[in-house]
Design a protein around this motif. Structure first.
Motif, PDB file in Angstrom:
ATOM      1  N   ALA A  71     -35.530 -16.125 -11.242  1.00 44.95           N
ATOM      2  CA  ALA A  71     -35.120 -15.109 -11.618  1.00 44.95           C
ATOM      3  C   ALA A  71     -36.300 -13.892 -11.397  1.00 44.95           C
ATOM      4  O   ALA A  71     -35.673 -13.299 -11.080  1.00 44.95           O
ATOM      5  CB  ALA A  71     -35.734 -14.859 -13.796  1.00 44.95           C
ATOM      6  N   ALA A  72     -37.502 -14.791 -10.429  1.00 43.81           N
ATOM      7  CA  ALA A  72     -37.939 -14.019 -10.185  1.00 43.81           C
ATOM      8  C   ALA A  72     -37.787 -13.517  -8.934  1.00 43.81           C
ATOM      9  O   ALA A  72     -38.885 -12.785  -8.248  1.00 43.81           O
ATOM     10  CB  ALA A  72     -39.264 -14.030 -10.223  1.00 43.81           C
ATOM     11  N   ALA A  73     -36.879 -14.145  -7.586  1.00 43.33           N
ATOM     12  CA  ALA A  73     -36.805 -13.572  -6.691  1.00 43.33           C
ATOM     13  C   ALA A  73     -36.017 -12.239  -6.188  1.00 43.33           C
ATOM     14  O   ALA A  73     -35.404 -12.280  -7.058  1.00 43.33           O
ATOM     15  CB  ALA A  73     -35.683 -15.020  -6.379  1.00 43.33           C
ATOM     16  N   PRO A  74     -36.370 -11.809  -4.891  1.00 45.03           N
ATOM     17  CA  PRO A  74     -36.479 -10.458  -4.318  1.00 45.03           C
ATOM     18  C   PRO A  74     -34.520 -10.372  -4.747  1.00 45.03           C
ATOM     19  O   PRO A  74     -34.000 -11.711  -4.805  1.00 45.03           O
ATOM     20  CB  PRO A  74     -36.859 -10.159  -3.205  1.00 45.03           C
ATOM     21  N   ASP A  75     -34.217  -9.333  -5.145  1.00 44.45           N
ATOM     22  CA  ASP A  75     -32.002  -9.188  -5.177  1.00 44.45           C
ATOM     23  C   ASP A  75     -32.173  -9.398  -3.829  1.00 44.45           C
ATOM     24  O   ASP A  75     -30.740 -10.270  -3.796  1.00 44.45           O
ATOM     25  CB  ASP A  75     -32.518  -8.099  -5.143  1.00 44.45           C
ATOM     26  N   SER A  76     -32.296  -8.841  -2.812  1.00 46.60           N
ATOM     27  CA  SER A  76     -31.728  -9.877  -1.457  1.00 46.60           C
ATOM     28  C   SER A  76     -31.461 -11.602  -1.585  1.00 46.60           C
ATOM     29  O   SER A  76     -31.091 -11.795  -0.725  1.00 46.60           O
ATOM     30  CB  SER A  76     -32.634  -8.795  -0.556  1.00 46.60           C
ATOM     31  N   THR A  77     -32.992 -12.614  -2.270  1.00 44.35           N
ATOM     32  CA  THR A  77     -32.331 -13.689  -1.947  1.00 44.35           C
ATOM     33  C   THR A  77     -30.785 -14.405  -2.272  1.00 44.35           C
ATOM     34  O   THR A  77     -30.174 -13.751  -2.911  1.00 44.35           O
ATOM     35  CB  THR A  77     -33.009 -14.224  -2.610  1.00 44.35           C
ATOM     36  N   ALA A  78     -30.211 -14.727  -0.997  1.00 40.98           N
ATOM     37  CA  ALA A  78     -29.420 -15.779  -1.039  1.00 40.98           C
ATOM     38  C   ALA A  78     -29.465 -16.350  -2.570  1.00 40.98           C
ATOM     39  O   ALA A  78     -30.752 -17.221  -2.601  1.00 40.98           O
ATOM     40  CB  ALA A  78     -29.403 -16.186   0.346  1.00 40.98           C
ATOM     41  N   PRO A  79     -28.591 -17.302  -2.804  1.00 43.43           N
ATOM     42  CA  PRO A  79     -28.328 -18.103  -4.284  1.00 43.43           C
ATOM     43  C   PRO A  79     -29.266 -19.487  -3.483  1.00 43.43           C
ATOM     44  O   PRO A  79     -30.132 -19.679  -4.458  1.00 43.43           O
ATOM     45  CB  PRO A  79     -27.078 -18.529  -4.141  1.00 43.43           C
ATOM     46  N   ILE A  80     -29.065 -19.988  -2.351  1.00 45.01           N
ATOM     47  CA  ILE A  80     -29.790 -21.201  -1.850  1.00 45.01           C
ATOM     48  C   ILE A  80     -30.798 -21.089  -1.836  1.00 45.01           C
ATOM     49  O   ILE A  80     -31.492 -22.449  -1.462  1.00 45.01           O
ATOM     50  CB  ILE A  80     -28.391 -21.757  -0.815  1.00 45.01           C
ATOM     51  N   ASP A  81     -31.073 -19.641  -1.615  1.00 43.18           N
ATOM     52  CA  ASP A  81     -32.732 -19.815  -1.205  1.00 43.18           C
ATOM     53  C   ASP A  81     -33.289 -19.155  -2.855  1.00 43.18           C
ATOM     54  O   ASP A  81     -34.454 -20.061  -2.687  1.00 43.18           O
ATOM     55  CB  ASP A  81     -32.774 -18.419  -0.222  1.00 43.18           C
ATOM     56  N   ALA A  82     -32.555 -18.771  -3.628  1.00 44.68           N
ATOM     57  CA  ALA A  82     -33.634 -18.923  -4.255  1.00 44.68           C
ATOM     58  C   ALA A  82     -33.481 -20.260  -5.146  1.00 44.68           C
ATOM     59  O   ALA A  82     -34.530 -20.011  -6.272  1.00 44.68           O
ATOM     60  CB  ALA A  82     -32.824 -18.240  -5.305  1.00 44.68           C
ATOM     61  N   VAL A  83     -32.536 -20.405  -4.584  1.00 43.02           N
ATOM     62  CA  VAL A  83     -32.572 -22.064  -5.344  1.00 43.02           C
ATOM     63  C   VAL A  83     -33.482 -23.634  -4.287  1.00 43.02           C
ATOM     64  O   VAL A  83     -34.571 -23.917  -5.180  1.00 43.02           O
ATOM     65  CB  VAL A  83     -31.527 -23.325  -5.249  1.00 43.02           C
ATOM     66  N   ALA A  84     -34.033 -23.000  -3.672  1.00 39.01           N
ATOM     67  CA  ALA A  84     -34.920 -23.249  -2.794  1.00 39.01           C
ATOM     68  C   ALA A  84     -36.522 -23.252  -3.133  1.00 39.01           C
ATOM     69  O   ALA A  84     -37.219 -24.301  -3.089  1.00 39.01           O
ATOM     70  CB  ALA A  84     -34.894 -22.732  -1.584  1.00 39.01           C
ATOM     71  N   ALA A  85     -36.649 -22.439  -3.706  1.00 38.23           N
ATOM     72  CA  ALA A  85     -37.585 -21.313  -3.858  1.00 38.23           C
ATOM     73  C   ALA A  85     -37.964 -21.720  -5.502  1.00 38.23           C
ATOM     74  O   ALA A  85     -39.170 -22.421  -5.594  1.00 38.23           O
ATOM     75  CB  ALA A  85     -37.690 -19.364  -4.525  1.00 38.23           C
ATOM     76  N   ALA A  86     -37.080 -22.202  -6.195  1.00 35.53           N
ATOM     77  CA  ALA A  86     -36.794 -22.932  -6.990  1.00 35.53           C
ATOM     78  C   ALA A  86     -37.971 -24.115  -7.174  1.00 35.53           C
ATOM     79  O   ALA A  86     -38.798 -24.902  -7.980  1.00 35.53           O
ATOM     80  CB  ALA A  86     -36.008 -22.841  -8.014  1.00 35.53           C
ATOM     81  N   LEU A  87     -36.874 -24.914  -6.387  1.00 38.33           N
ATOM     82  CA  LEU A  87     -37.615 -26.550  -5.876  1.00 38.33           C
ATOM     83  C   LEU A  87     -38.996 -26.835  -5.298  1.00 38.33           C
ATOM     84  O   LEU A  87     -39.440 -27.147  -5.845  1.00 38.33           O
ATOM     85  CB  LEU A  87     -36.302 -27.443  -5.202  1.00 38.33           C
ATOM     86  N   GLU A  88     -38.953 -25.870  -4.349  1.00 39.96           N
ATOM     87  CA  GLU A  88     -40.675 -25.252  -4.079  1.00 39.96           C
ATOM     88  C   GLU A  88     -41.760 -25.287  -4.960  1.00 39.96           C
ATOM     89  O   GLU A  88     -42.884 -25.818  -5.452  1.00 39.96           O
ATOM     90  CB  GLU A  88     -40.604 -24.316  -3.144  1.00 39.96           C
ATOM     91  N   ALA A  89     -41.251 -24.432  -5.816  1.00 38.47           N
ATOM     92  CA  ALA A  89     -42.368 -24.655  -6.555  1.00 38.47           C
ATOM     93  C   ALA A  89     -42.996 -24.884  -7.633  1.00 38.47           C
ATOM     94  O   ALA A  89     -43.607 -25.300  -8.469  1.00 38.47           O
ATOM     95  CB  ALA A  89     -41.238 -23.074  -7.121  1.00 38.47           C
TER      96      ALA A  89
END
Lengths: 188, 188
Positions: A71-89
């Motif tokens: 939810a907090a990822a920047p608007d321009s973030t690609a879906p797979i990169d938002a998922v990667a950020a979630a896994l990393e978090a």
């Protein structure tokens, strides 16, 4: 009322994992876990609904981290990169529990019923991430493909993390898995 | 000995799907299915082990097609392309059963226990494809990533195939899903 017991949750978890490995999950009772931990059954049930929950209590915390990070990822973030950020978090949750994670994995690997439960947990987490992506405006099937691919990449990284010797970096392993996924999907 | 009944398997399947949709899966008995099909319970159990197997009997056939197709792919075939060929090779099995597949999907969507069973079926098929890839010399984690990604792509394509109006081409939907996977994994 029983008195407060220091780190009762952790002692019960450690006792349960020991017994599951020694005797098998199915052969272990809550009474035995409590006894091994030097606590009462009543205390056990204050922390865990049943003996299976000792292995799966963390999934709600993971879900919260995944959903809030997407939810907090920047608007321009690609879906797979938002998922990667979630896994990393979520990696700090695992990092401080490396030895417990190894023991837990050995217990689950020895029991088909627990493997099914683990599969359902992963599907549930993938569904939660897909919903969080849709809330960002990612259409289907992109949302589900990204979420489920992320879960696969995590599973692969996690399997290495608990089996490889030493202290591999879970974040690094996740990045490697996502890179492998990219290469694989491209047909190379 | 009961006499031979023409297309007993298919009649039982159709009767079961009707009843599962009318009453719910849990509320339907084998006796009711047999009665609706104009057959005996004994005949039912000659074809299906239980009422759940009516919905899942095809998985062994799928496994055989997937594994043999992956084994027969030319040596130079990329793992994801071997998986794509396997999924494609199984499409005739589905194509001739489009209306049954729609009914089956509605039954499964209405029952969490059946959804779990469907999830286990997919995991089992992914494991079989990963093993077939390893037999070709594909190392881990590439084998599992390709197999599980293929299953995700198929799931996405299949969901469109049973819900979109008309007669969409399942092979075409699978190719689109695999393309979407590639784009998604690349972070676009």
């Amino acid at each position: 009322m029983s008195r407060w017991e220091p780190n009762a949750r952790g002692r019960l978890e450690q006792a349960a994992l020991e017994l599951y490995r020694e005797r098998g999950f199915d052969q272990t009772t809550v009474a035995e876990i409590a006894e091994r931990a030097g606590l009462t059954e009543r205390t056990f049930f204050r922390y865990y609904a049943d003996k299976r929950e000792v292995l799966f209590w963390g999934q709600e915390k993971l879900r919260e981290i995944y959903v809030s990070t997407i939810a907090a990822a920047p608007d321009s973030t690609a879906p797979i990169d938002a998922v990667a950020a979630a896994l990393e978090a979520a990696t700090p949750v695992f990092r401080e529990r490396h030895e417990l994670a190894r023991q837990r994995q050995a217990v689950i690997a020895a029991n088909p019923g627990l493997q099914e439960r683990e599969l359902l947990k992963r599907a549930w987490l993938a569904d939660a991430m897909a919903a969080a992506l849709r809330d960002r405006g990612v259409p289907e099937p992109a949302a589900s493909l990204a979420a489920e691919s992320g879960v696969i990449a995590f599973k692969t990284a996690y399997a290495r993390w608990v089996t490889e010797p030493g202290e591999p970096d879970l974040s690094q392993l996740i990045r490697e898995s996502l890179d492998q996924l990219k290469v694989m999907a491209a047909g190379r």
